[in-house]
Design a protein around this motif. Structure first.
Motif, short mmCIF file in Angstrom:
data_model
loop_
_atom_site.label_atom_id
_atom_site.label_comp_id
_atom_site.label_asym_id
_atom_site.label_seq_id
_atom_site.Cartn_x
_atom_site.Cartn_y
_atom_site.Cartn_z
N SER A 1 0.85 -1.20 0.00
CA SER A 1 0.00 0.00 0.00
C SER A 1 0.88 1.25 0.00
O SER A 1 2.06 1.21 0.38
CB SER A 1 -0.89 0.01 1.24
N ALA B 207 0.47 3.67 2.01
CA ALA B 207 0.72 3.99 3.42
C ALA B 207 1.98 3.26 3.91
O ALA B 207 2.82 3.84 4.59
CB ALA B 207 -0.48 3.62 4.28
N TRP B 208 2.11 1.98 3.54
CA TRP B 208 3.29 1.22 3.94
C TRP B 208 4.53 1.82 3.29
O TRP B 208 5.55 2.03 3.95
CB TRP B 208 3.17 -0.26 3.56
N ASP C 131 5.05 4.86 2.21
CA ASP C 131 5.36 6.15 2.83
C ASP C 131 6.05 5.96 4.18
O ASP C 131 7.01 6.66 4.50
CB ASP C 131 4.09 6.99 2.99
N ALA C 132 5.57 5.00 4.97
CA ALA C 132 6.19 4.72 6.28
C ALA C 132 7.62 4.20 6.09
O ALA C 132 8.54 4.61 6.81
CB ALA C 132 5.35 3.72 7.07
#
Length: 152
Positions: free
Chosen positions: A75, A77-78, A80-81
């Motif tokens: 994802s 989100a992953w 970006d983290a």
């Protein structure tokens, strides 16, 4: 880009501290014409920046570790983290997203296995991975920052 621009870029990739007059002599231009070409290459983004290359051994980070990372999470989100974590770790000097069996490849420079272990623990404490595989380089056979210009 013509042959003189390529010669300027080749020379600057070897030594970005060359005085413009010396560079102009090498490529067969006047100093002012050479300076204008360098400025145009910078404005066009062909010269992204000029940096000093540091001797890793003299700064006690002679060990190179390649780290292959696999994740089951794909994802944004992953990602970006993960980007945030690796941006905050100065020992990670390169990072790539890949095709194939491995999702990401990192290159680290560290003084010891113990320091690499601390980096590893930091990464796994902040991001979930499916697999992390480390490869310690035993010998550097080739290293260059120069980009081949024959395709430009």
């Amino acid at each position: 880009m013509d042959i003189r621009d390529k010669r300027i870029l080749e020379a600057l990739q070897e030594d970005a501290t060359l005085p413009v007059a010396d560079l102009a002599d090498r490529v067969g231009l006047s100093t002012s014409a050479c300076w204008r070409r360098i400025k145009a290459l910078e404005e066009d983004g062909l010269i992204a920046r000029r940096v000093a290359l540091i001797d890793r051994r003299k700064t006690n980070v002679a060990m190179t570790v390649f780290v292959g990372v696999r994740t089951s999470r794909h994802s944004m989100a992953w990602l970006d983290a993960f980007r945030k974590v690796i941006q905050g770790i100065p020992e990670i000097v390169e990072a790539y997203r890949l095709t194939g069996d491995m999702d990401y490849l990192l290159r680290l420079v560290v003084p010891s296995v113990e320091v690499y272990d601390a980096v590893y623990k930091k990464m796994i404490s902040e991001v979930d991975f499916t697999d992390v595989t480390s490869f310690i380089s035993m010998e550097e056979l080739k290293y260059t920052t120069a980009v081949p210009l024959r395709y430009a």
